[in-house]
Write a protein that holds these residues in place. Structure first.
Motif, PDB file in Angstrom:
ATOM      1  N   GLU A 412      22.825  31.983  60.057  1.00 44.57           N
ATOM      2  CA  GLU A 412      21.876  30.886  59.855  1.00 44.57           C
ATOM      3  C   GLU A 412      21.677  30.604  58.369  1.00 44.57           C
ATOM      4  OE1 GLU A 412      18.863  31.021  63.689  1.00 44.57           O
ATOM      5  OE2 GLU A 412      18.546  32.473  62.063  1.00 44.57           O
ATOM      6  N   ILE A 413      21.672  31.665  57.574  1.00 46.54           N
ATOM      7  CA  ILE A 413      21.533  31.485  56.119  1.00 46.54           C
ATOM      8  C   ILE A 413      22.724  30.720  55.563  1.00 46.54           C
ATOM      9  CG2 ILE A 413      21.450  32.702  53.901  1.00 46.54           C
ATOM     10  CD1 ILE A 413      19.899  34.932  55.363  1.00 46.54           C
ATOM     11  N   HIS A 414      23.917  31.028  56.032  1.00 41.15           N
ATOM     12  CA  HIS A 414      25.102  30.303  55.566  1.00 41.15           C
ATOM     13  C   HIS A 414      25.040  28.834  55.977  1.00 41.15           C
ATOM     14  CE1 HIS A 414      27.460  34.361  55.399  1.00 41.15           C
ATOM     15  NE2 HIS A 414      26.600  34.210  54.406  1.00 41.15           N
ATOM     16  N   GLU A 415      24.528  28.562  57.173  1.00 41.94           N
ATOM     17  CA  GLU A 415      24.350  27.170  57.611  1.00 41.94           C
ATOM     18  C   GLU A 415      23.363  26.458  56.692  1.00 41.94           C
ATOM     19  OE1 GLU A 415      22.953  24.738  61.655  1.00 41.94           O
ATOM     20  OE2 GLU A 415      23.316  26.900  61.723  1.00 41.94           O
ATOM     21  N   PHE A 416      22.280  27.148  56.375  1.00 44.71           N
ATOM     22  CA  PHE A 416      21.282  26.625  55.434  1.00 44.71           C
ATOM     23  C   PHE A 416      21.941  26.330  54.084  1.00 44.71           C
ATOM     24  CE2 PHE A 416      18.429  28.000  51.957  1.00 44.71           C
ATOM     25  CZ  PHE A 416      17.358  27.137  52.108  1.00 44.71           C
ATOM     26  N   GLY A 417      22.784  27.252  53.621  1.00 43.37           N
ATOM     27  CA  GLY A 417      23.476  27.056  52.345  1.00 43.37           C
ATOM     28  C   GLY A 417      24.410  25.858  52.369  1.00 43.37           C
ATOM     29  N   ASN A 418      25.059  25.623  53.502  1.00 46.08           N
ATOM     30  CA  ASN A 418      25.947  24.471  53.616  1.00 46.08           C
ATOM     31  C   ASN A 418      25.172  23.159  53.472  1.00 46.08           C
ATOM     32  OD1 ASN A 418      28.191  26.109  54.030  1.00 46.08           O
ATOM     33  ND2 ASN A 418      27.999  26.048  56.257  1.00 46.08           N
ATOM     34  N   VAL A 419      23.977  23.114  54.058  1.00 45.25           N
ATOM     35  CA  VAL A 419      23.164  21.899  53.944  1.00 45.25           C
ATOM     36  C   VAL A 419      22.689  21.715  52.507  1.00 45.25           C
ATOM     37  CG1 VAL A 419      21.106  20.693  54.765  1.00 45.25           C
ATOM     38  CG2 VAL A 419      22.458  22.081  56.357  1.00 45.25           C
ATOM     39  N   LEU A 420      22.307  22.799  51.848  1.00 47.44           N
ATOM     40  CA  LEU A 420      21.932  22.699  50.438  1.00 47.44           C
ATOM     41  C   LEU A 420      23.081  22.109  49.618  1.00 47.44           C
ATOM     42  CD1 LEU A 420      20.011  25.979  49.471  1.00 47.44           C
ATOM     43  CD2 LEU A 420      19.072  23.700  49.830  1.00 47.44           C
ATOM     44  N   GLY A 421      24.284  22.585  49.891  1.00 43.49           N
ATOM     45  CA  GLY A 421      25.451  22.063  49.174  1.00 43.49           C
ATOM     46  C   GLY A 421      25.651  20.580  49.412  1.00 43.49           C
ATOM     47  N   ASP A 422      25.468  20.155  50.656  1.00 39.97           N
ATOM     48  CA  ASP A 422      25.615  18.730  50.968  1.00 39.97           C
ATOM     49  C   ASP A 422      24.565  17.891  50.242  1.00 39.97           C
ATOM     50  OD1 ASP A 422      27.721  19.375  52.617  1.00 39.97           O
ATOM     51  OD2 ASP A 422      26.565  19.267  54.475  1.00 39.97           O
ATOM     52  N   ILE A 423      23.344  18.431  50.159  1.00 38.82           N
ATOM     53  CA  ILE A 423      22.271  17.709  49.450  1.00 38.82           C
ATOM     54  C   ILE A 423      22.640  17.531  47.977  1.00 38.82           C
ATOM     55  CG2 ILE A 423      19.883  17.855  48.651  1.00 38.82           C
ATOM     56  CD1 ILE A 423      19.243  19.287  51.330  1.00 38.82           C
TER      57      ILE A 423
END
Length: 427
Positions: A412-423
């Protein structure tokens, strides 16, 4: 499954998959990532069943001579015992049940406000939730003098600074065990040593610490401790613990037919019995987790309820250190400003609650984007306006908070990190 190094000789896998299967909210479609746990935890099925069972079979008032009413009396007594074991209380009557932590802070402050006399100084901190600040500020009208224990530039409280504030006039020190905003942990046992040496008492806000590590009021050596059940896998309710002799002496409001003795003198009116039953079940959930971990170990000597709770919370604490480390790495990769303890070598000083901001990105945009992608986090002042002022952050914008518990995962943390990257890429 994540391996935890629990000693030099063995490693035990934290049963994250099994844990998640016990929480209905984590197994719904579409999937949703709960990273707003500092605002309230999800509940396991046993807690829902306990609440439902109470309303179905025992939705009556206490104090009657018929069986269902007496069974409610027994259930409340059992819940006091359970919460007492959870926090290592000395007596069940040291536990009072009520609506929430904020109301208990007010009950306590109203009583203490009537006992100030020569000792009228109350120490509060910039780190705390406003509930453990505003209620004490109200006592200025009763003659209290508020003394501020301030944070240093590293955004931490330092116990040695507290020692300089204590005098023969200090009535009490009010502080948190762990910050609901920054996740920072305070050495409250050291706070108690200093306060008691000065003849003062200690009131602890344990709301945010409770789901992350074992509570021990005897080791903390505090005088009062307040907590919210809904932060520790239970329903919306709160409880207060106090030393029995202090609760007995407190001048509280009570109706004439209520004995002037704890816990009744602290529990004004009828509280929500079904939620107390749910809190009892939340303790049993943690106890069962600890027992299952103990069974998987060799040569275990754990036998008591307290043993199993300590075992569960020790495993949770170690597993959550893994989550904190992963979150820090993800935030550092996003060039985020992390407020509070921000280095992986100091994980013992925090829980996996992280406040941060991204460069040139509004906090509201981050939380809204996360929501669109099925991840719940929060932005704002986190009910800590004085902390925001210390950090130099506007209350209008605030910070972003991601808060994790032991049912969260590295994935879940990696998924969160992916969204941060997209932002960041979209800016």
């Amino acid at each position: 499954m994540v391996n935890l190094q629990l000693g030099a000789s063995r490693a035990v896998a934290f049963p994250s998959d099994r844990v998640r299967s016990l929480f209905p909210a984590l197994n719904q479609k579409p999937a949703f990532v709960f990273f707003d746990n500092a605002a309230g935890a999800q509940i396991p099925q046993v807690v829902f069943d306990a609440i439902h069972g109470h309303l179905l079979h025992h939705n009556v008032q206490r104090g009657g001579r018929y069986s269902k009413s007496m069974e409610v009396d027994d259930a409340i007594a059992h819940a006091r015992d359970s919460v007492g074991v959870l926090i290592n209380a000395r007596h069940r009557n040291e536990i009072a049940f009520g609506m929430n932590a904020t109301s208990f802070f007010r009950v306590l402050s109203l009583a203490i406000g009537r006992t100030l006399e020569a000792r009228n100084e109350i120490v509060v901190t910039e780190l705390d939730h406003e509930a453990n600040i505003a209620t004490w500020l109200q006592l200025e009208r009763e003659g209290a003098k508020i003394v501020w224990w301030k944070m240093r530039e590293d955004n931490n409280l330092h116990v040695e600074d507290l020692g300089l504030l204590l005098t023969s006039k200090t009535r009490l020190v009010a502080c948190t065990v762990a910050s609901n905003a920054l996740g920072s942990i305070v050495d409250v046992a050291a706070v108690a040593r200093l306060a008691h040496a000065a003849g003062a008492e200690v009131v602890l806000d344990c709301v945010h610490y409770a789901p992350h590590a074992i509570i021990d009021v005897q080791a903390f050596d505090c005088d009062y401790l307040i907590c919210s059940g809904y932060k520790v896998f239970g329903p919306h309710m709160g409880f207060l613990w106090g030393r029995l002799e202090l609760l007995t002496e407190l001048p509280t409001f009570r109706e004439d037919f209520i004995p002037d003795a704890p816990p009744g003198k602290i529990e004004a009116g009828t509280f929500i019995y079904e939620n107390v039953a749910g809190m009892d079940a939340a303790v049993s959930y943690l106890e069962t987790l600890g027992a299952s971990l103990a069974r998987e170990e060799e040569n275990t000597t754990l036998v008591s309820r307290r043993d199993f709770l300590v075992r569960a919370m020790t495993a949770i604490r170690e597993y959550e250190a893994t989550l904190s480390r992963e979150m820090l790495e993800v935030l550092q990769a996003a060039a985020a400003t992390v407020y509070g303890v921000d280095h992986s070598t100091r994980l013992a000083e925090r829980v996996p609650t992280l406040c941060f901001n991204l460069p040139n990105v509004a906090p509201s945009l981050v939380t809204e984007t996360m929501s669109d992608r099925g991840i719940g986090i929060r932005d704002g002042h986190m009910y800590t306006p004085r902390l925001m002022k210390h950090l130099g952050i506007s209350l209008d914008s605030g910070v972003i908070r991601a808060s994790l518990l032991h049912y969260n995962t590295v994935e879940e943390i990696h998924e969160f990190g992916n969204v941060l990257g997209d932002i960041l890429r979209s800016q």
